[in-house]
Design an enzyme around this catalytic site. Structure first.
Site, PDB file in Angstrom:
ATOM      1  CE  LYS A  86       3.678 -18.368  15.131  1.00  0.00           C
ATOM      2  NZ  LYS A  86       4.375 -17.087  15.234  1.00  0.00           N
ATOM      3  CB  ALA A 104      10.722 -10.949   9.202  1.00  0.00           C
ATOM      4  CE  LYS A 154       4.162 -18.450  10.447  1.00  0.00           C
ATOM      5  NZ  LYS A 154       5.440 -18.428  11.175  1.00  0.00           N
ATOM      6  CB  SER A 190       7.853 -13.500  19.265  1.00  0.00           C
ATOM      7  OG  SER A 190       6.442 -13.444  19.375  1.00  0.00           O
ATOM      8  NE  ARG A 191       5.998  -9.583  14.516  1.00  0.00           N
ATOM      9  CZ  ARG A 191       5.570  -9.330  13.266  1.00  0.00           C
ATOM     10  NH1 ARG A 191       5.827  -8.183  12.705  1.00  0.00           N
ATOM     11  NH2 ARG A 191       4.942 -10.241  12.560  1.00  0.00           N
ATOM     12  CD  GLU A 195      -1.935 -11.635  11.696  1.00  0.00           C
ATOM     13  OE1 GLU A 195      -3.062 -11.415  12.156  1.00  0.00           O
ATOM     14  OE2 GLU A 195      -1.643 -11.482  10.494  1.00  0.00           O
ATOM     15  NE  ARG A 238      -1.965  -0.450   3.753  1.00  0.00           N
ATOM     16  CZ  ARG A 238      -2.399  -0.434   4.989  1.00  0.00           C
ATOM     17  NH1 ARG A 238      -3.685  -0.387   5.235  1.00  0.00           N
ATOM     18  NH2 ARG A 238      -1.572  -0.456   6.011  1.00  0.00           N
ATOM     19  CB  VAL A 277       0.348  -7.274  12.229  1.00  0.00           C
ATOM     20  CG1 VAL A 277       1.267  -8.299  11.593  1.00  0.00           C
ATOM     21  CG2 VAL A 277      -1.002  -7.896  12.535  1.00  0.00           C
TER      22      VAL A 277
HETATM   23  N1  LIG Z   1       7.503 -10.872  10.849  1.00  0.00           N
HETATM   24  C1  LIG Z   1       7.717 -12.178  10.916  1.00  0.00           C
HETATM   25  O1  LIG Z   1       8.753 -12.624  11.433  1.00  0.00           O
HETATM   26  C2  LIG Z   1       6.714 -13.125  10.340  1.00  0.00           C
HETATM   27  C3  LIG Z   1       5.421 -12.736  10.039  1.00  0.00           C
HETATM   28  N2  LIG Z   1       4.523 -13.645   9.570  1.00  0.00           N
HETATM   29  C4  LIG Z   1       3.157 -13.247   9.264  1.00  0.00           C
HETATM   30  O2  LIG Z   1       3.142 -12.412   8.114  1.00  0.00           O
HETATM   31  C5  LIG Z   1       2.040 -11.493   8.184  1.00  0.00           C
HETATM   32  C6  LIG Z   1       2.559 -10.094   7.970  1.00  0.00           C
HETATM   33  O3  LIG Z   1       3.469  -9.832   9.013  1.00  0.00           O
HETATM   34  P1  LIG Z   1       4.557  -8.684   8.949  1.00  0.00           P
HETATM   35  O4  LIG Z   1       4.995  -8.426   7.569  1.00  0.00           O
HETATM   36  O5  LIG Z   1       5.589  -9.029   9.924  1.00  0.00           O
HETATM   37  O6  LIG Z   1       3.680  -7.444   9.472  1.00  0.00           O
HETATM   38  P2  LIG Z   1       3.973  -5.877   9.381  1.00  0.00           P
HETATM   39  O7  LIG Z   1       3.089  -5.250  10.382  1.00  0.00           O
HETATM   40  O8  LIG Z   1       5.425  -5.621   9.412  1.00  0.00           O
HETATM   41  O9  LIG Z   1       3.478  -5.498   7.891  1.00  0.00           O
HETATM   42  C7  LIG Z   1       2.167  -5.681   7.458  1.00  0.00           C
HETATM   43  C8  LIG Z   1       2.077  -5.416   5.973  1.00  0.00           C
HETATM   44  O10 LIG Z   1       0.722  -5.571   5.553  1.00  0.00           O
HETATM   45  C9  LIG Z   1       0.317  -4.442   4.782  1.00  0.00           C
HETATM   46  N3  LIG Z   1      -1.084  -4.137   5.095  1.00  0.00           N
HETATM   47  C10 LIG Z   1      -1.624  -3.842   6.292  1.00  0.00           C
HETATM   48  N4  LIG Z   1      -2.944  -3.633   6.162  1.00  0.00           N
HETATM   49  C11 LIG Z   1      -3.236  -3.790   4.842  1.00  0.00           C
HETATM   50  C12 LIG Z   1      -4.415  -3.694   4.075  1.00  0.00           C
HETATM   51  N5  LIG Z   1      -5.591  -3.383   4.635  1.00  0.00           N
HETATM   52  N6  LIG Z   1      -4.334  -3.915   2.741  1.00  0.00           N
HETATM   53  C13 LIG Z   1      -3.164  -4.213   2.167  1.00  0.00           C
HETATM   54  N7  LIG Z   1      -1.995  -4.326   2.847  1.00  0.00           N
HETATM   55  C14 LIG Z   1      -2.049  -4.107   4.168  1.00  0.00           C
HETATM   56  C15 LIG Z   1       1.197  -3.293   5.219  1.00  0.00           C
HETATM   57  O11 LIG Z   1       1.310  -2.461   4.099  1.00  0.00           O
HETATM   58  P3  LIG Z   1       1.958  -0.993   4.088  1.00  0.00           P
HETATM   59  O12 LIG Z   1       3.043  -0.992   5.132  1.00  0.00           O
HETATM   60  O13 LIG Z   1       2.481  -0.842   2.722  1.00  0.00           O
HETATM   61  O14 LIG Z   1       0.859  -0.048   4.419  1.00  0.00           O
HETATM   62  C16 LIG Z   1       2.505  -4.033   5.532  1.00  0.00           C
HETATM   63  O15 LIG Z   1       3.228  -4.182   4.360  1.00  0.00           O
HETATM   64  C17 LIG Z   1       1.392 -11.724   9.551  1.00  0.00           C
HETATM   65  O16 LIG Z   1       0.286 -12.569   9.381  1.00  0.00           O
HETATM   66  C18 LIG Z   1       2.473 -12.416  10.353  1.00  0.00           C
HETATM   67  O17 LIG Z   1       1.950 -13.258  11.366  1.00  0.00           O
HETATM   68  C19 LIG Z   1       4.862 -14.940   9.367  1.00  0.00           C
HETATM   69  C20 LIG Z   1       6.132 -15.374   9.624  1.00  0.00           C
HETATM   70  C21 LIG Z   1       7.152 -14.498  10.121  1.00  0.00           C
HETATM   71  O1  LIG Z   2       5.699 -16.199  13.044  1.00  0.00           O
HETATM   72  C1  LIG Z   2       6.761 -15.722  13.382  1.00  0.00           C
HETATM   73  C2  LIG Z   2       8.018 -16.490  13.335  1.00  0.00           C
HETATM   74  O2  LIG Z   2       7.849 -17.761  12.791  1.00  0.00           O
HETATM   75  C3  LIG Z   2       6.820 -14.312  13.868  1.00  0.00           C
HETATM   76  O3  LIG Z   2       6.201 -14.210  15.090  1.00  0.00           O
HETATM   77  P1  LIG Z   2       5.677 -12.800  15.637  1.00  0.00           P
HETATM   78  O4  LIG Z   2       4.597 -12.348  14.707  1.00  0.00           O
HETATM   79  O5  LIG Z   2       5.200 -13.059  17.025  1.00  0.00           O
HETATM   80  O6  LIG Z   2       6.851 -11.848  15.619  1.00  0.00           O
END
Ligand SMILES: NC(=O)C1=CN([C@@H]2O[C@H](COP(=O)(O)OP(=O)(O)OC[C@H]3O[C@@H](n4cnc5c(N)ncnc54)[C@H](OP(=O)(O)O)[C@@H]3O)[C@@H](O)[C@H]2O)C=CC1
Ligand SMILES: O=C(CO)COP(=O)(O)O
Length: 298
Positions: A164, A114, A82, A227-228, A254, A33, A252
């Site tokens: 988890k 990440a 997730k 972990s957040r 989750e 976005r 986020v």
């Molecule tokens: N971080 C990690 O280590 C890991 C995360 N995950 C999972 O991945 C998913 C994303 O996490 P993460 O990237 O860390 O989260 P962040 O909070 O860092 O980023 C979220 C992303 O989603 C986008 N976004 C938010 N709301 C909207 C919307 N309404 N429409 C379109 N795009 C949107 C944001 O876009 P913008 O910023 O451009 O506005 C941003 O790019 C979660 O479900 C998380 O559980 C899974 C494994 C590891």
């Molecule tokens: O899913 C994750 C690692 O596998 C990231 O966990 P958090 O969203 O709690 O940071």
């Protein structure tokens, strides 16, 4: 459609890490976005015209995003999020299947912060799909520092990845209350049993819970301040309000919304989930000390 092209949608923490990983062997686009200064950042339409998409946006936003922005043109998709949709109690595969054929869908699971992936540190993940061919096609894109496994237990992976996060909040609370290592590991072990009980109700395979998707991701997330969700738990134990915690986090967590989803599902299906129940109650204002007493008693 541009054959063989790859794009990541969502340039948050995980999207950017996956983009880094997937750029090691081939060109990989990324979109979000908010425009960002990242190599190969592109507009949504260009990204959607790629054959292979990896979608990393928060679980609660997926349905609206798919309804408003996505057009299915035969793309093959890996879902990186997730969580469970709080308003409906639907797992992510159920939401995606409303928009995309099952054979075009895969789901990433397993322990993968990440912050470590983006440094090129080694890790192992699972690509879950009912279509093994999809796994074989995506597998080729991952760099050498990420070992990929295949599983067809999509529902198991979805439940592990979502549950988890709730258990990581519980573990963060335990840590924030200074209850000690014995308490934290007891909580994590019982959490694994609880997650398995919940999963078996929905047809998840038991092996998934002792592998990377289950125990692997649970042990990682529930034992590290990276972990957040764990950090949300720490904040709650220190009497911060949820609003304060989430504002400070700026990313986020989750597990918060997923706790609400699990709370509705366990009531509807009559599943015994004491730890998730206490996380839900604490998010609703219960004192963590009372939750501890109740968990030890019941
Ligand atoms: N971080 C990690 O280590 C890991 C995360 N995950 C999972 O991945 C998913 C994303 O996490 P993460 O990237 O860390 O989260 P962040 O909070 O860092 O980023 C979220 C992303 O989603 C986008 N976004 C938010 N709301 C909207 C919307 N309404 N429409 C379109 N795009 C949107 C944001 O876009 P913008 O910023 O451009 O506005 C941003 O790019 C979660 O479900 C998380 O559980 C899974 C494994 C590891
Ligand atoms: O899913 C994750 C690692 O596998 C990231 O966990 P958090 O969203 O709690 O940071």
């Amino acid at each position: 459609m541009k054959e063989g092209s790859v794009a990541v949608i969502g340039a948050g923490k995980w999207g950017q890490a996956l983009h880094y990983a997937l750029s090691q062997k081939q060109e990989c686009y990324i979109t979000s976005r908010t425009k960002r200064d990242i190599k190969n950042f592109t507009d949504l339409q260009t990204a959607l015209s790629c054959e292979y998409l990896v979608i990393a946006i928060p679980a609660q936003q997926i349905r609206t995003w798919l309804s408003n922005h996505f057009e299915f043109k035969g793309q093959k998709i890996l879902v990186a999020s997730k969580g469970i949709e709080a308003t409906t109690g639907k797992f992510l595969n159920e939401i995606y299947e409303e928009f995309i054929p099952t054979q075009n869908l895969g789901f990433i699971s397993g322990p993968s912060f990440a912050a470590e992936v983006i440094k090129g540190l080694p890790c192992a993940i699972v690509l879950n799909s009912l279509n093994k061919q999809l796994f074989l096609e995506f597998e080729k894109f991952f760099p050498n520092f990420i070992k990929t496994y295949y599983s067809d237990d999509v529902i198991g992976a979805e439940i592990c990845g979502a549950y988890k996060n709730v258990l990581a909040i519980a573990s963060g609370i335990c840590e924030g209350m200074d209850l000690g290592n014995n308490a934290r590991v007891s909580l994590i072990s019982r959490g694994l049993v609880e997650m398995q009980r919940f999963g078996s109700h929905f047809g998840a395979k038991m092996d998934t819970f002792i592998g990377l998707s289950g125990a692997g991701d649970l042990f990682l997330t529930a034992s590290s301040e990276l972990s957040r969700n764990f950090r949300v738990g720490l904040g709650l134990a220190n009497n911060k309000t949820l609003d304060e915690i989430l504002k400070q986090l700026g990313e986020v967590a989750e597990g918060v919304k997923t706790s609400y989803a699990i709370n509705s599902l366990n009531k509807k299906h009559n599943i015994y989930t004491p730890i998730a129940n206490e996380v839900y109650s604490i998010l609703e204002g219960k004192n963590p000390k009372d939750s501890l007493k109740d968990l030890l008693k019941n």
